[in-house]
Design a protein around this motif. Structure first.
Motif, PDB file in Angstrom:
ATOM      1  N   GLU A 123       0.848  -1.199   0.000  1.00  0.00           N
ATOM      2  CA  GLU A 123       0.000   0.000   0.000  1.00  0.00           C
ATOM      3  C   GLU A 123       0.879   1.244   0.000  1.00  0.00           C
ATOM      4  O   GLU A 123       1.759   1.399   0.846  1.00  0.00           O
ATOM      5  CB  GLU A 123      -0.917   0.008   1.222  1.00  0.00           C
ATOM      6  CG  GLU A 123      -1.869   1.194   1.260  1.00  0.00           C
ATOM      7  CD  GLU A 123      -2.858   1.116   2.420  1.00  0.00           C
ATOM      8  OE1 GLU A 123      -3.817   1.910   2.455  1.00  0.00           O
ATOM      9  OE2 GLU A 123      -2.658   0.238   3.298  1.00  0.00           O
ATOM     10  N   LEU A 124       0.618   2.130  -0.970  1.00  0.00           N
ATOM     11  CA  LEU A 124       1.378   3.368  -1.092  1.00  0.00           C
ATOM     12  C   LEU A 124       0.443   4.493  -1.536  1.00  0.00           C
ATOM     13  O   LEU A 124      -0.626   4.225  -2.096  1.00  0.00           O
ATOM     14  CB  LEU A 124       2.497   3.226  -2.128  1.00  0.00           C
ATOM     15  CG  LEU A 124       3.685   2.313  -1.799  1.00  0.00           C
ATOM     16  CD1 LEU A 124       4.588   2.187  -3.017  1.00  0.00           C
ATOM     17  CD2 LEU A 124       4.464   2.825  -0.602  1.00  0.00           C
TER      18      LEU A 124
ATOM     19  N   PRO B  16       1.453  12.931   2.279  1.00  0.00           N
ATOM     20  CA  PRO B  16       0.699  12.100   3.228  1.00  0.00           C
ATOM     21  C   PRO B  16      -0.815  12.165   3.030  1.00  0.00           C
ATOM     22  O   PRO B  16      -1.523  11.203   3.333  1.00  0.00           O
ATOM     23  CB  PRO B  16       1.097  12.677   4.599  1.00  0.00           C
ATOM     24  CG  PRO B  16       2.421  13.338   4.355  1.00  0.00           C
ATOM     25  CD  PRO B  16       2.336  13.878   2.956  1.00  0.00           C
ATOM     26  N   GLU B  17      -1.325  13.289   2.522  1.00  0.00           N
ATOM     27  CA  GLU B  17      -2.771  13.438   2.368  1.00  0.00           C
ATOM     28  C   GLU B  17      -3.321  12.727   1.131  1.00  0.00           C
ATOM     29  O   GLU B  17      -4.542  12.677   0.929  1.00  0.00           O
ATOM     30  CB  GLU B  17      -3.157  14.924   2.313  1.00  0.00           C
ATOM     31  CG  GLU B  17      -2.610  15.700   1.125  1.00  0.00           C
ATOM     32  CD  GLU B  17      -1.238  16.297   1.386  1.00  0.00           C
ATOM     33  OE1 GLU B  17      -0.835  17.185   0.616  1.00  0.00           O
ATOM     34  OE2 GLU B  17      -0.583  15.875   2.357  1.00  0.00           O
ATOM     35  N   ARG B  18      -2.459  12.179   0.316  1.00  0.00           N
ATOM     36  CA  ARG B  18      -2.903  11.478  -0.888  1.00  0.00           C
ATOM     37  C   ARG B  18      -3.657  10.200  -0.511  1.00  0.00           C
ATOM     38  O   ARG B  18      -3.382   9.561   0.502  1.00  0.00           O
ATOM     39  CB  ARG B  18      -1.697  11.085  -1.734  1.00  0.00           C
ATOM     40  CG  ARG B  18      -0.947  12.256  -2.335  1.00  0.00           C
ATOM     41  CD  ARG B  18      -1.473  12.572  -3.704  1.00  0.00           C
ATOM     42  NE  ARG B  18      -0.674  13.595  -4.373  1.00  0.00           N
ATOM     43  CZ  ARG B  18      -0.833  13.959  -5.633  1.00  0.00           C
ATOM     44  NH1 ARG B  18      -1.747  13.374  -6.374  1.00  0.00           N
ATOM     45  NH2 ARG B  18      -0.087  14.906  -6.164  1.00  0.00           N
ATOM     46  N   GLU B  19      -4.616   9.827  -1.351  1.00  0.00           N
ATOM     47  CA  GLU B  19      -5.267   8.533  -1.165  1.00  0.00           C
ATOM     48  C   GLU B  19      -4.243   7.424  -1.386  1.00  0.00           C
ATOM     49  O   GLU B  19      -3.284   7.592  -2.152  1.00  0.00           O
ATOM     50  CB  GLU B  19      -6.427   8.360  -2.154  1.00  0.00           C
ATOM     51  CG  GLU B  19      -5.990   8.251  -3.606  1.00  0.00           C
ATOM     52  CD  GLU B  19      -7.079   7.688  -4.514  1.00  0.00           C
ATOM     53  OE1 GLU B  19      -7.699   6.688  -4.127  1.00  0.00           O
ATOM     54  OE2 GLU B  19      -7.282   8.273  -5.596  1.00  0.00           O
ATOM     55  N   THR B  20      -4.424   6.311  -0.719  1.00  0.00           N
ATOM     56  CA  THR B  20      -3.515   5.182  -0.901  1.00  0.00           C
ATOM     57  C   THR B  20      -4.205   4.086  -1.706  1.00  0.00           C
ATOM     58  O   THR B  20      -5.437   3.980  -1.712  1.00  0.00           O
ATOM     59  CB  THR B  20      -3.054   4.611   0.447  1.00  0.00           C
ATOM     60  OG1 THR B  20      -4.196   4.131   1.172  1.00  0.00           O
ATOM     61  CG2 THR B  20      -2.330   5.669   1.257  1.00  0.00           C
ATOM     62  N   ARG B  21      -3.401   3.303  -2.388  1.00  0.00           N
ATOM     63  CA  ARG B  21      -3.910   2.161  -3.149  1.00  0.00           C
ATOM     64  C   ARG B  21      -3.034   0.952  -2.868  1.00  0.00           C
ATOM     65  O   ARG B  21      -1.843   1.083  -2.570  1.00  0.00           O
ATOM     66  CB  ARG B  21      -3.940   2.459  -4.647  1.00  0.00           C
ATOM     67  CG  ARG B  21      -4.888   3.582  -5.031  1.00  0.00           C
ATOM     68  CD  ARG B  21      -5.007   3.734  -6.536  1.00  0.00           C
ATOM     69  NE  ARG B  21      -5.800   4.908  -6.905  1.00  0.00           N
ATOM     70  CZ  ARG B  21      -6.063   5.279  -8.153  1.00  0.00           C
ATOM     71  NH1 ARG B  21      -5.583   4.556  -9.168  1.00  0.00           N
ATOM     72  NH2 ARG B  21      -6.776   6.349  -8.401  1.00  0.00           N
TER      73      ARG B  21
END
Length: 214
Positions: free
Chosen positions: A85-86, A93-98
């Motif tokens: 997961e990244l 840090p505020e980016r959505e993770t996938r």
């Protein structure tokens, strides 16, 4: 096949960029059709890794030689993919993770950092093979574009062109936005540049053929 060898096989056998190799998932490998779907890459910025689209912002389909497919099948038997997961699209840090199951990970199940791979594995391997000098103890490896990991992609392109594949096809496999870009980089690898055209006209203008036509 050794864990680290898969990096080289994918870059050399399919012309992938290093980040694309590190972002490849088993779901991107189509053994039935003999292709790879390049949908993402792993990038590093400011010490933080993240997933993003391949260079140019477009996914693509790349031909997979049988030798690469065989090596990957063997690799999958020994090293199961690990879900990682990244952040997506940037390191903030505020980016959505996938989450994606990655073919290549560290022994701890993390995404591989390209800079560490290059320093700890790629450069020492080149030195051991006598391609570059061994670094002195405590010194850094000498930076050079000629012996970077990207040279595998250039080697792939040269082999494809020397085999007679079209520039348009190679451009599509490399993910170039235009065949012109491919020509600018690799035209000197095209075999018999101008030779095929000369031979074609020699056939048309062969004196015997002209005499028969008259």
């Amino acid at each position: 096949m050794l864990r680290v060898a898969a990096d080289v096989v994918l870059a050399l056998g399919c012309g992938l960029r290093q980040g694309e190799v590190l972002g490849l998932s088993p779901e991107d490998v189509d053994f039935a059709r003999g292709v790879l779907r390049v949908r993402r890459q792993v990038q590093l910025l400011g010490g933080r890794m993240y997933f993003t689209l391949p260079k140019g912002g477009k996914a693509r389909v790349v031909d997979m030689p049988e030798s690469v497919a065989s090596a990957l099948a063997e690799y999958f038997m020994e090293y199961p993919a690990v879900e990682v997961e990244l952040p997506w699209g940037g390191p903030e840090p505020e980016r959505e993770t996938r989450k994606f199951a990655l073919i290549l990970t560290t022994t701890y199940g993390n995404a591989i950092r390209a800079n560490l791979f290059n320093v700890q594995i790629w450069k020492p391997a080149l030195a051991a093979a006598g391609v570059i000098p061994m670094r002195e103890k405590g010194a850094r490896w000498k930076a050079s574009r000629k012996d970077g990991f990207h040279v595998l992609r250039h080697t792939y392109a040269s082999i494809i062109l020397e085999a007679g594949e079209s520039v348009a096809t190679l451009a599509r496999w490399l993910g170039h936005s235009s065949p012109t870009i491919t020509l600018d980089h690799y035209a000197h690898f095209m075999p018999e540049s101008g030779g095929k055209g000369r031979k074609a006209f020699d056939g048309w203008l062969d004196p015997t053929a002209l005499a028969m036509a008259a």
